[in-house]
Design a protein around this motif. Structure first.
Motif: not given
Length: 568
Positions: A33-34, A27, A30, A23
């Motif tokens: 959060r996933l 990023e 994001r 990553t």
């Protein structure tokens, strides 16, 4: 969660492994959060899970209990890279690779062949049927347009295995204009689920590799599942033989692991070792030049992995020596090395005589009759010795396709291996049952180890070296490394009979305790072969008995002024 639900419906159990992508900084929020959402969803369903980076995921996939089943999300694979799947097949009893595709159809098509793969394919689809994911299944046989839609025994046998798991499965014939790939791609428009058999070693430019690339690129319009299952015989191994599996997993190296030549050169420098490449030869003028060119340039002239290359000739009657000399390779005639010790015909004799002239700490032997030499033949052998100090002796092995009708079929070894050497080893040395090609002549070993072994002078040298090494030092320091693919020309049976004769002789001479004292010396050294013809019969006789050369370290040295020099 859709992936987890599909895997569970297919019968998979155990921990879910969430793999973190590499990553970039922008990023991270994001992706976090996933991860948090996945963690929450799995926790709510009380599903055990762990979160790992990709390197740890690969380790988990390729190591561990060989009896386990492994389910792999094909989104983890890079496009066209089947290495992870192949490693998983080597380390697990069952592998299921899948890629989901949004498709409302609940029909399934099975393309698996082979007993174990067909059984697993039927089992997976049966479970999906029980879970309501599939309601109709076809076992698809592909034929070419214009051909009669004949179904041979192997297809019927595989279909029978599927029917035993899934009685409602029907047999369907799919005609293709361009090949199996196009038929399967066409079926992806008709069915919601495709189930395909996965070979343990997907070949380059094979149907499997082509389809995997299309699946990973999202070009098939159906959920696709690849299945691999070992044969039932693996599950029935005795406790003694099961001990082989950890050795295979730890001491078998795959093609491509040692492609980084600079890494090997650095390891060589760090360990202060030198490497000699020895090329045994007898009348190899057609191939010896290309073997030298393929290895000398990239591994000695351009990068100093090799410190010397020598040709150990057995008094060739053609231009073999001249071709090597033209390329700057020192040439020795084995009959002229240590003439005080006598000379015998045979490859084993040439290898033993090479121990007197080679200067390296690691010695590599590569055959000179290869039609497709490659630097990986050397790097694949020396890599394990340079990077793992516990290893002493490396056997090379190749993929050896044999042409059957108009297709190539993978086999483990040559006919002498499969009909003579392998049964013998499994009977008396079951710990060596995991060697792919125990008679392969392409090897590397630490020079000190080779100088402590006896050498049979003929074709028995390879099996003799292996069984004596294991008897003296155990199996942990022995390893095998995949070197690529060679398509061998088949030799006539009468020639293979002579090779088998010498393999058997070596086995019994060097397997202490298998024969009563003195019995080995009573073995006959002549092979008689009667052949029938229209006019009667002919009896051919050949004296094939080998000599047993003593460990080189036990041979008194010559005065330095009488040391061997290259032939002129």
């Amino acid at each position: 969660m859709a992936k987890v639900a599909f895997a569970r419906s297919a019968g998979a159990a155990g921990d879910v492994v969430l793999v973190l992508p590499k990553t970039p900084d922008e990023e991270i929020g994001r992706v976090h959060r996933l991860v948090a959402a996945a963690r929450k969803a799995l926790g709510a369903e009380s599903i055990p899970f762990q979160i790992v980076e990709i390197d740890e995921a690969i380790r988990l996939a390729t190591l561990g209990d060989p009896s386990r089943a492994l389910v792999i999300d094909l989104d983890l694979l890079h496009r066209g890279n089947v290495g992870l799947l192949e490693s998983a097949c080597n380390s697990s009893s069952q592998v299921i690779g899948y890629k989901l595709h949004q498709n409302r159809s609940r029909t399934a098509a099975i393309f698996a062949r082979g007993d174990s793969n067909a059984v697993l394919a039927g089992t997976v689809v049966r479970r999906l049927t029980e879970a309501g994911v599939v309601d109709r299944t076809s076992f698809v046989h592909v034929t070419h347009v214009g051909e009669a839609a004949n179904v041979n025994d192997s297809v019927l046998e595989a279909y029978g295995k599927v029917k035993a798991e899934l009685p409602q499965a029907r047999l369907a014939i799919e005609q293709a204009e361009d090949g199996v790939e196009s038929a399967i791609e066409h079926c992806s428009l008709q069915y919601g689920l495709l189930v395909l058999g996965l070979p343990q070693h997907p070949r380059k430019r094979s149907v499997t590799e082509h389809l995997l690339a299309h699946v990973m690129a999202g070009q098939l319009r159906a959920t696709t599942v690849f299945v691999y299952a070992r044969g039932a015989e693996v599950e029935q191994l005795s406790a003694t033989t099961q001990a082989i599996e950890p050795w295979i997993l730890k001491n078998t190296f795959s093609l491509g692991e040692f492609e980084d030549i600079d890494r090997l050169i650095q390891a060589k420098r760090d360990r202060h070792v030198s490497i000699s490449l020895i090329l045994p030869a007898l009348n190899e003028e057609k191939t010896v030049g290309q073997v030298i060119d393929a290895l000398k340039g990239p591994l000695m002239d351009e990068r100093p992995l090799l410190d010397e290359i020598i040709l150990m000739d057995s008094d060739s009657g053609d231009n073999t020596r001249a071709i090597a000399t033209e390329r700057g390779i020192p040439v020795y005639i084995h009959q002229q090395v240590r003439p005080d010790l006598g000379a015998y015909p045979g490859k084993g004799e040439a290898m033993w005589k090479a121990l007197f002239v080679a200067k390296g700490d690691i010695l590599v032997f590569v055959d000179t009759d290869l039609s497709n030499p490659n630097p990986s033949f050397v790097s694949g052998l020396v890599g394990p010795l340079l990077l793992d100090e516990r290893l002493n002796f490396i056997k090379g092995f190749y993929r050896r396709p044999v042409r059957v009708v108009n297709e190539f079929v993978e086999v483990g070894g040559g006919r002498v291996t499969e009909l003579t050497a392998r049964p013998l080893l499994n009977l008396w040395y079951p710990e060596l049952g995991g060697l792919f090609q125990p008679l392969a002549g392409t090897i590397a070993a630490r020079a000190g180890i080779l100088r402590e072994l006896h050498f049979m002078t003929g074709y028995g040298v390879e099996i003799g070296n292996v069984i004596e090494y294991v008897r003296k030092y155990g199996i942990d320091g022995l390893a095998q490394s995949e070197l690529g693919e060679i398509i061998h020309r088949n030799q006539p049976l009468e020639a293979l009979s002579k090779m088998s004769f010498q393999v058997l002789e070596a086995f019994f001479r060097l397997s202490h305790g298998l024969m009563a004292p003195g019995m080995a010396d009573r073995m006959n050294g002549v092979l008689r072969q009667p052949f029938l013809s229209d006019t009667g019969f002919t009896l051919y006789q050949a004296r094939l008995g080998q000599e047993v050369r003593p460990p080189m370290f036990s041979v008194p040295p010559l005065d330095s002024s009488a040391s061997a020099e290259p032939a002129t």
